[in-house]
Design a protein around this motif. Structure first.
Motif, PDB file in Angstrom:
ATOM      1  N   LEU A  55      39.926  35.909  35.616  1.00  0.00           N
ATOM      2  CA  LEU A  55      40.099  34.499  35.244  1.00  0.00           C
ATOM      3  C   LEU A  55      40.617  34.359  33.812  1.00  0.00           C
ATOM      4  CD1 LEU A  55      36.970  32.840  36.898  1.00  0.00           C
ATOM      5  CD2 LEU A  55      39.276  33.164  37.825  1.00  0.00           C
ATOM      6  N   GLU A  56      40.162  35.218  32.903  1.00  0.00           N
ATOM      7  CA  GLU A  56      40.633  35.160  31.519  1.00  0.00           C
ATOM      8  C   GLU A  56      42.127  35.483  31.419  1.00  0.00           C
ATOM      9  OE1 GLU A  56      38.112  37.829  29.427  1.00  0.00           O
ATOM     10  OE2 GLU A  56      36.367  36.477  29.465  1.00  0.00           O
ATOM     11  N   LYS A  57      42.616  36.322  32.316  1.00  0.00           N
ATOM     12  CA  LYS A  57      44.030  36.690  32.324  1.00  0.00           C
ATOM     13  C   LYS A  57      44.882  35.679  33.095  1.00  0.00           C
ATOM     14  CE  LYS A  57      43.672  40.602  30.086  1.00  0.00           C
ATOM     15  NZ  LYS A  57      44.285  40.805  28.751  1.00  0.00           N
ATOM     16  N   ASN A  58      44.257  34.618  33.584  1.00  0.00           N
ATOM     17  CA  ASN A  58      44.968  33.582  34.344  1.00  0.00           C
ATOM     18  C   ASN A  58      45.731  34.195  35.518  1.00  0.00           C
ATOM     19  OD1 ASN A  58      45.690  30.895  34.842  1.00  0.00           O
ATOM     20  ND2 ASN A  58      47.589  31.083  33.691  1.00  0.00           N
ATOM     21  N   THR A  59      45.073  35.091  36.211  1.00  0.00           N
ATOM     22  CA  THR A  59      45.667  35.833  37.323  1.00  0.00           C
ATOM     23  C   THR A  59      45.897  34.934  38.535  1.00  0.00           C
ATOM     24  OG1 THR A  59      44.490  37.807  36.555  1.00  0.00           O
ATOM     25  CG2 THR A  59      45.360  37.854  38.805  1.00  0.00           C
ATOM     26  N   LYS A  60      47.041  35.120  39.176  1.00  0.00           N
ATOM     27  CA  LYS A  60      47.377  34.311  40.355  1.00  0.00           C
ATOM     28  C   LYS A  60      47.174  35.059  41.672  1.00  0.00           C
ATOM     29  CE  LYS A  60      48.652  30.978  37.668  1.00  0.00           C
ATOM     30  NZ  LYS A  60      47.705  29.850  37.460  1.00  0.00           N
ATOM     31  N   SER A  61      47.266  36.392  41.644  1.00  0.00           N
ATOM     32  CA  SER A  61      47.139  37.145  42.895  1.00  0.00           C
ATOM     33  C   SER A  61      46.362  38.441  42.663  1.00  0.00           C
ATOM     34  CB  SER A  61      48.519  37.479  43.474  1.00  0.00           C
ATOM     35  OG  SER A  61      49.259  38.305  42.599  1.00  0.00           O
ATOM     36  N   VAL A  62      45.476  38.752  43.605  1.00  0.00           N
ATOM     37  CA  VAL A  62      44.614  39.930  43.503  1.00  0.00           C
ATOM     38  C   VAL A  62      44.623  40.703  44.813  1.00  0.00           C
ATOM     39  CG1 VAL A  62      42.193  40.668  43.372  1.00  0.00           C
ATOM     40  CG2 VAL A  62      43.075  39.031  41.710  1.00  0.00           C
ATOM     41  N   LEU A  63      44.679  42.016  44.698  1.00  0.00           N
ATOM     42  CA  LEU A  63      44.526  42.910  45.834  1.00  0.00           C
ATOM     43  C   LEU A  63      43.134  43.514  45.758  1.00  0.00           C
ATOM     44  CD1 LEU A  63      45.613  44.589  48.232  1.00  0.00           C
ATOM     45  CD2 LEU A  63      46.510  46.226  46.555  1.00  0.00           C
ATOM     46  N   ASP A  64      42.307  43.265  46.757  1.00  0.00           N
ATOM     47  CA  ASP A  64      40.932  43.744  46.784  1.00  0.00           C
ATOM     48  C   ASP A  64      40.833  44.868  47.812  1.00  0.00           C
ATOM     49  OD1 ASP A  64      38.221  44.123  46.758  1.00  0.00           O
ATOM     50  OD2 ASP A  64      37.686  42.049  47.181  1.00  0.00           O
ATOM     51  N   VAL A  65      40.844  46.104  47.313  1.00  0.00           N
ATOM     52  CA  VAL A  65      40.817  47.276  48.193  1.00  0.00           C
ATOM     53  C   VAL A  65      39.364  47.679  48.426  1.00  0.00           C
ATOM     54  CG1 VAL A  65      41.576  49.657  48.510  1.00  0.00           C
ATOM     55  CG2 VAL A  65      43.028  48.037  47.263  1.00  0.00           C
ATOM     56  N   GLY A  66      38.993  47.764  49.703  1.00  0.00           N
ATOM     57  CA  GLY A  66      37.592  47.959  50.038  1.00  0.00           C
ATOM     58  C   GLY A  66      36.832  46.670  49.794  1.00  0.00           C
ATOM     59  N   CYS A  67      37.383  45.578  50.293  1.00  0.00           N
ATOM     60  CA  CYS A  67      36.868  44.233  49.977  1.00  0.00           C
ATOM     61  C   CYS A  67      35.515  43.942  50.589  1.00  0.00           C
ATOM     62  CB  CYS A  67      37.866  43.170  50.406  1.00  0.00           C
ATOM     63  SG  CYS A  67      38.094  43.048  52.204  1.00  0.00           S
ATOM     64  N   GLY A  68      35.108  44.727  51.594  1.00  0.00           N
ATOM     65  CA  GLY A  68      33.810  44.519  52.208  1.00  0.00           C
ATOM     66  C   GLY A  68      33.677  43.125  52.788  1.00  0.00           C
ATOM     67  N   SER A  69      32.556  42.488  52.487  1.00  0.00           N
ATOM     68  CA  SER A  69      32.260  41.174  53.055  1.00  0.00           C
ATOM     69  C   SER A  69      32.896  40.028  52.279  1.00  0.00           C
ATOM     70  CB  SER A  69      30.743  40.969  53.126  1.00  0.00           C
ATOM     71  OG  SER A  69      30.172  41.057  51.828  1.00  0.00           O
ATOM     72  N   GLY A  70      33.734  40.346  51.301  1.00  0.00           N
ATOM     73  CA  GLY A  70      34.530  39.316  50.635  1.00  0.00           C
ATOM     74  C   GLY A  70      33.854  38.588  49.493  1.00  0.00           C
ATOM     75  N   ARG A  71      32.829  39.183  48.901  1.00  0.00           N
ATOM     76  CA  ARG A  71      32.119  38.505  47.813  1.00  0.00           C
ATOM     77  C   ARG A  71      33.042  38.193  46.645  1.00  0.00           C
ATOM     78  NH1 ARG A  71      28.951  35.359  49.056  1.00  0.00           N
ATOM     79  NH2 ARG A  71      29.605  35.724  51.169  1.00  0.00           N
ATOM     80  N   TYR A  72      33.875  39.138  46.249  1.00  0.00           N
ATOM     81  CA  TYR A  72      34.807  38.914  45.140  1.00  0.00           C
ATOM     82  C   TYR A  72      35.871  37.893  45.539  1.00  0.00           C
ATOM     83  CZ  TYR A  72      32.929  42.980  42.620  1.00  0.00           C
ATOM     84  OH  TYR A  72      32.108  43.856  41.953  1.00  0.00           O
ATOM     85  N   SER A  73      36.405  38.049  46.712  1.00  0.00           N
ATOM     86  CA  SER A  73      37.527  37.201  47.120  1.00  0.00           C
ATOM     87  C   SER A  73      37.126  35.740  47.246  1.00  0.00           C
ATOM     88  CB  SER A  73      38.122  37.703  48.445  1.00  0.00           C
ATOM     89  OG  SER A  73      37.194  37.595  49.504  1.00  0.00           O
ATOM     90  N   ILE A  74      35.893  35.475  47.640  1.00  0.00           N
ATOM     91  CA  ILE A  74      35.438  34.086  47.770  1.00  0.00           C
ATOM     92  C   ILE A  74      35.371  33.421  46.403  1.00  0.00           C
ATOM     93  CG2 ILE A  74      33.540  32.598  48.481  1.00  0.00           C
ATOM     94  CD1 ILE A  74      35.156  33.856  50.797  1.00  0.00           C
ATOM     95  N   ASP A  75      34.771  34.085  45.430  1.00  0.00           N
ATOM     96  CA  ASP A  75      34.694  33.517  44.083  1.00  0.00           C
ATOM     97  C   ASP A  75      36.079  33.354  43.463  1.00  0.00           C
ATOM     98  OD1 ASP A  75      32.036  33.070  43.964  1.00  0.00           O
ATOM     99  OD2 ASP A  75      31.615  34.446  42.321  1.00  0.00           O
ATOM    100  N   LEU A  76      36.941  34.323  43.687  1.00  0.00           N
ATOM    101  CA  LEU A  76      38.291  34.248  43.120  1.00  0.00           C
ATOM    102  C   LEU A  76      39.090  33.121  43.761  1.00  0.00           C
ATOM    103  CD1 LEU A  76      39.095  38.056  42.856  1.00  0.00           C
ATOM    104  CD2 LEU A  76      38.685  36.468  40.964  1.00  0.00           C
TER     105      LEU A  76
END
Length: 214
Positions: A55-76
């Motif tokens: 979020l500090e880097k104002n990122t627009k797109s993320v690749l989540d490798v081994g994303c599991g149940s999506g905890r990171y992706s939901i917050d992002l």
């Protein structure tokens, strides 16, 4: 049973329990909560470091490798980040998709081995949290990441040594799930072999937290 199949089988059976560690889904009992407080500080800390960095880097797109149940992706996704998640376990992805749909997020989840997935576009940041624990050849992963990522790689690597590390290795071996540990010298050599010169290896309790610039 091949190496990836062992990891897939382990996490497919563990999906609901794993997701509940982050405070959602299946309710944690007293012993689970005590274990979380005692042994999973690095897991929660890596989560905070990753989300804050992106979020500090104002990122627009993320690749989540081994994303599991999506905890990171939901917050992002809740912060406007477009996320592509990849995982071996359909059970894990089912939870990720369900949670994403609940909030009407447009995350893209792909089933399979990262090395076998062809991505059309680069992502600004790749995250690999609790992923390299199970990878026998991390170099080939990093080489592919350089093709799929434009700015940064964030990753966790469990530290070798200690009674808890030994206990964990025995527990995973009993479940036919491979497990690997790392030390700083190994990680320095790994970055050199991958052609990555700008990076920082941060201590995070029982693991290392890597921030690498591509």
């Amino acid at each position: 049973m091949n190496d990836e199949q062992g990891v897939k089988t382990f996490f497919s059976a563990y999906a609901e329990d794993f997701d509940s560690i982050y405070g959602d889904g299946k309710k944690r009992n007293f012993l689970n909560k005590m274990a979380d407080n005692m042994f999973r500080k690095s897991m929660y800390e890596r989560y905070k470091r990753t989300i804050n960095f992106i979020l500090e880097k104002n990122t627009k797109s993320v690749l989540d490798v081994g994303c599991g149940s999506g905890r990171y992706s939901i917050d992002l996704a809740g912060n406007g980040v477009l996320v592509t998640g990849i995982d071996l376990s359909q059970n894990m992805l089912d939870i990720a998709i369900k949670n994403s749909q609940k909030f009407d997020f447009n995350n893209n989840y792909l089933l399979g081995s990262y090395l076998e997935v062809d991505l059309e576009n680069k992502h600004e940041v790749a995250i690999l949290m609790g992923f390299f624990d199970y990878i026998s050849d991390p170099l080939e992963i990093l080489i592919k990441l350089k093709k799929d990522t434009s700015n940064y790689i964030l990753a966790s690597f469990p530290k070798s040594g200690g009674i808890l590390g030994l206990q964990r290795k025995i527990r995973y071996k009993m479940r036919n799930c491979q497990l690997f540990y790392y030390d700083k010298d190994y990680l320095d050599n790994l970055m050199k072999d991958a052609g990555i010169s700008e990076y920082e290896i941060q201590n995070n309790d029982r693991e290392f937290f890597l921030v690498a610039k591509i």
